[in-house]
Design an enzyme around this catalytic site. Structure first.
Site, PDB file in Angstrom:
ATOM      1  CG  LEU A  62       7.337  -4.307  -3.891  1.00  0.00           C
ATOM      2  CD1 LEU A  62       8.144  -3.698  -5.033  1.00  0.00           C
ATOM      3  CD2 LEU A  62       6.662  -3.208  -3.078  1.00  0.00           C
ATOM      4  CG  ASP A  63       0.461  -5.171  -5.060  1.00  0.00           C
ATOM      5  OD1 ASP A  63       0.699  -4.875  -6.251  1.00  0.00           O
ATOM      6  OD2 ASP A  63      -0.004  -4.358  -4.254  1.00  0.00           O
ATOM      7  CB  ILE A  64       0.969  -9.152  -9.179  1.00  0.00           C
ATOM      8  CG1 ILE A  64       1.411  -9.580 -10.583  1.00  0.00           C
ATOM      9  CG2 ILE A  64      -0.477  -8.657  -9.167  1.00  0.00           C
ATOM     10  CD1 ILE A  64       0.671 -10.800 -11.104  1.00  0.00           C
ATOM     11  CB  THR A  74       3.439  -2.674  -6.227  1.00  0.00           C
ATOM     12  OG1 THR A  74       2.116  -2.494  -5.733  1.00  0.00           O
ATOM     13  CG2 THR A  74       4.320  -1.559  -5.680  1.00  0.00           C
TER      14      THR A  74
END
Length: 316
Positions: free
Chosen positions: A126-128, A130
């Site tokens: 998951l990106d930072i 999300t």
């Protein structure tokens, strides 16, 4: 799935003995040396040797072989047993999905319990910005299958978008939109509330490409203001799991994930490793506000009611 209980006995890890020859990158991944992709890079660069000879891509080995990386022997004994444990983590915003961040930002691994003989492998990223459900396992093969596009494991997200959304836009994202790295689409889009230019949707896709959900919406001229993963295959995020906390999946949930990717179930051992006990105690929830003591009452924890049929003693 069972919630963490501070004083409960830790669950038994599912294990199976594996002594058959297998691909070098698969064995080293299970042993915790690195991800399959990392190991493949080491092999291609000629950094790995097996019994004194430079390793070849796809080479098969066993745990009895002497495997070295840059002349340093790698410990592979732990790969003799496949330990299939799975953690579910509610990722907060601001954490990165990496073990070590060169910028010094907090990582998802900082919050996980430590293991003595194995390591947690992230199932997807998951990106930072999300939040939401992340799965971690000690079984590299389970992680690899759950992430591989050929397995068609669906991921569901709750997303809040800012901008005008119409039916034609939803139809385009359902049928497929050409992004810089190929066609992307949502397999399902469901309205989940909101009015005007701030609306919630639940979307599902079968891939995990970088920022794919955000890029799909942005291709239609709207902005994603909140994004949270709520499901990964058969694993749902429970409402009891607050942000920044983890819990270990029970055997039934682990078996469901294994079945989804055609992995055989693993029988529980007779003994328990006891590795999570101290971490479960550390995760004990503290009251969010000071405890108020009622005069003369032994039921003094804020928000706690006395058992049925009993009343707090009154001070005379």
């Amino acid at each position: 799935m069972a919630s963490e209980r501070p004083h409960s006995r830790p669950r038994r890890a599912a294990t199976a003995i594996n002594v058959e020859p297998e691909r070098l990158q698969k064995l080293l991944s299970r042993a915790g040396a690195g991800s399959r992709r990392e190991v493949e890079g080491w092999i291609e660069a000629g950094r790995v040797t097996v019994n004194g000879l430079v390793a070849e891509p796809g080479q098969k080995v066993t745990v009895t072989d002497r495997i070295e990386l840059d002349g340093r022997r790698l410990e592979t004994a732990s790969a003799a047993e496949t330990v299939r444990r799975v953690l579910m983590y509610n990722k907060p915003e601001g954490e990165v999905t990496t073990r070590n961040d060169p910028e010094g930002r907090p990582t998802v691994f900082d919050s996980l319990p430590k293991l003595k003989e194995h390591r947690w492998i992230a199932i997807g990223r998951l990106d930072i910005n999300t939040t939401g459900l992340m799965l971690f396992t000690t079984d590299g093969e389970l992680a690899n299958r759950l992430m591989h596009p050929s397995r068609q494991i669906d991921r569901e997200y709750a997303v809040r978008v800012f901008g005008e959304v119409d039916d034609a836009m939803l139809q385009r994202m359902h049928e497929g939109v050409l992004l810089e790295d190929g066609i992307a689409r949502f397999s399902d889009i469901t309205s989940a509330g909101g009015k005007g230019i701030n609306r919630w949707f639940h979307v599902t896709l079968f891939e995990g490409r970088n920022r794919e959900v955000r890029r799909l919406w942005e291709s239609q001229g709207v902005q994603v203001s909140r994004l949270k993963r709520v499901r990964y295959g058969p694993a749902f995020m429970p409402s009891r799991l607050s942000v920044g906390r983890w819990e270990e999946l029970d055997q039934r949930a682990v078996d469901a994930l294994s079945k989804a990717v055609d992995l055989p179930f693993i029988t529980l051992p007779k003994k328990t490793p006891g590795e999570l006990a101290v971490h479960e105690r550390k995760q004990r929830k503290q009251p969010s506000h000071p405890v108020k003591k009622s005069r003369g009452s032994k039921w003094q924890v804020s928000g706690t009611k006395p058992p049925a049929g009993k009343k707090p003693a009154r001070k005379k």
